[in-house]
Design an enzyme around this catalytic site. Structure first.
Site, PDB file in Angstrom:
ATOM      1  N   TYR A   1       5.701   6.391   2.696  1.00 43.20           N
ATOM      2  CA  TYR A   1       6.452   7.650   2.584  1.00 43.20           C
ATOM      3  C   TYR A   1       7.938   7.336   2.603  1.00 43.20           C
ATOM      4  CZ  TYR A   1       8.842  11.884   4.265  1.00 43.20           C
ATOM      5  OH  TYR A   1       9.720  12.917   4.418  1.00 43.20           O
TER       6      TYR A   1
ATOM      7  N   GLU B   1       0.831  -1.198   0.000  1.00 43.17           N
ATOM      8  CA  GLU B   1       0.000   0.000   0.000  1.00 43.17           C
ATOM      9  C   GLU B   1       0.874   1.260   0.000  1.00 43.17           C
ATOM     10  OE1 GLU B   1      -3.210   0.366  -0.289  1.00 43.17           O
ATOM     11  OE2 GLU B   1      -3.849  -1.720  -0.226  1.00 43.17           O
TER      12      GLU B   1
ATOM     13  N   CYS C   1       1.245   1.756   4.717  1.00 42.23           N
ATOM     14  CA  CYS C   1       1.108   0.348   4.326  1.00 42.23           C
ATOM     15  C   CYS C   1      -0.306  -0.182   4.551  1.00 42.23           C
ATOM     16  CB  CYS C   1       2.128  -0.519   5.065  1.00 42.23           C
ATOM     17  SG  CYS C   1       3.842  -0.007   4.802  1.00 42.23           S
TER      18      CYS C   1
END
Length: 361
Positions: free
Chosen positions: A135, A132, A228
């Site tokens: 950063y 997912e 995530c």
């Protein structure tokens, strides 16, 4: 060290020299490596080739490499290894840091993004990797192994566990932190906080993307996403974990106060106000506007410095060595640093030599 400076080989002699240096703040050298998952560790070790295979290393650990540049480097090398006519078939490893950036996996849900996708606080890319949204930013070491798994083990689940094992060993050997896996999830946690994210892709069994370890990363930008896709487990960093255990060196670089994108937003506001400000001959009341703009610009600069400061944390160098040595041990590789000519060719081939990698000052 400037980006163009050639790194010395990672031979055992260098490792002995590194081990003799004074430890960085919070480092607990010599601590026994915790066994977070003995079965997975044994499987990773058993699958590693008995004879180390040569692998080319591009070490940009002290540089902020734009995400799109590193992405292109990986795809180019994948294409070369998928081409039977390529003569140099060595596995290739990229180690670097990124400027602030968000990335989505191939099947990522946009529900995990809390900002407007049309106006992200930092650059945003949808990629081919699994997983997912996450950063990347200064203070985070990113390891991109481009490996031909036909020479290792043709099993992506094994490969994911191997990447996790690299992080677990680095955490234990460098700081004595007990990295662990969680059932059904990918990554590495310490005391309930996720310190490392893992996401990969493979083409004809040639891997790319990889792992990201939060060493001293500013954690504020993670608040703009559900990292995530896991809402009930926080993100952490090595620096923050050491501070929590009372081993010192936590400091501001452990992350936290500044929200992601604050520097850019403040700078844009200041520039807008300055463009509309009256000339110097304006009244005293009107002069308050540019004064406010100047204050906003200074605040933006301070916020930007806070976001970038973790890239210079001494722990970055410590974990540079730890990750690369663990990678060699777990995957059975012998890393061979790229020559100056190879590094120059890599950067020039990206199309923007001057912007491809910025040294951390």
């Amino acid at each position: 060290m400037p980006c163009g400076t050639r790194r010395p080989p990672l031979g055992r002699v260098e490792r002995c020299r590194v081990a003799s240096r004074a430890p960085a703040a919070g480092r607990r050298r010599g601590a026994q490596r915790p066994c977070a998952d003995a079965a997975a560790a044994a499987a990773a070790a058993a699958a590693a080739p008995s004879a180390a295979q040569p692998a080319l290393l591009y070490d940009f650990h002290d540089c902020l490499v734009p995400y799109e540049q590193a992405w292109e480097w990986q795809r180019r090398r994948v294409a070369e290894l998928c081409d039977p006519s390529t003569s140099d078939r060595r596995d290739t490893v990229f180690l670097l840091q990124h400027p602030p950036v968000y990335t989505l996996g191939a099947g990522s849900s946009e529900e995990h993004v809390k900002f407007d996708l049309a106006a992200p606080p930092h650059p945003l890319y949808r990629t081919e990797r699994g997983g997912e949204v996450t950063y990347h930013g200064p203070g985070q070491l990113v390891l991109y192994p481009v490996l031909d798994l036909t020479r290792h083990r043709q099993d992506l689940h094994w490969y994911l566990r191997a990447l996790e094992e690299i992080v677990i060993r680095a955490l234990g050997d460098t700081s004595g932190l007990a990295g662990e896996r969680l059932p059904g999830l990918t990554g590495v946690w310490v005391a309930g906080c996720k310190l490392a994210a893992v996401g990969v892709r493979a083409r004809k069994w040639v891997t790319y993307h990889g792992l990201a370890l939060n060493v001293s990363t500013h954690l504020g930008p993670f608040a703009a996403i559900t990292p995530c896709g896991i809402a009930d487990r926080p993100v952490g960093s090595v620096r923050a974990a050491l501070a929590a255990e009372g081993h010192g060196g936590g400091g501001g670089s452990a992350g936290g106060a500044q929200p992601g994108g604050a520097a850019e937003q403040l700078a844009a506001q200041a520039q807008a106000v300055q463009r509309q400000a009256p000339p110097a001959a304006a009244t005293a009341g009107a002069l308050a506007v540019p004064q406010q703009a100047a204050a906003g610009a200074l605040a933006a600069q301070d916020a930007a410095r806070a976001l970038l400061a973790p890239a210079r944390d001494p722990l970055i160098v410590e974990y540079r060595y730890a990750l690369l040595e663990a990678l060699e041990d777990v995957l059975g590789l012998s890393l061979q640093p790229a020559s100056e000519a190879q590094r120059a060719a890599l950067v020039a081939g990206a199309g923007e030599p001057a912007a491809a990698a910025a040294a951390v000052r």
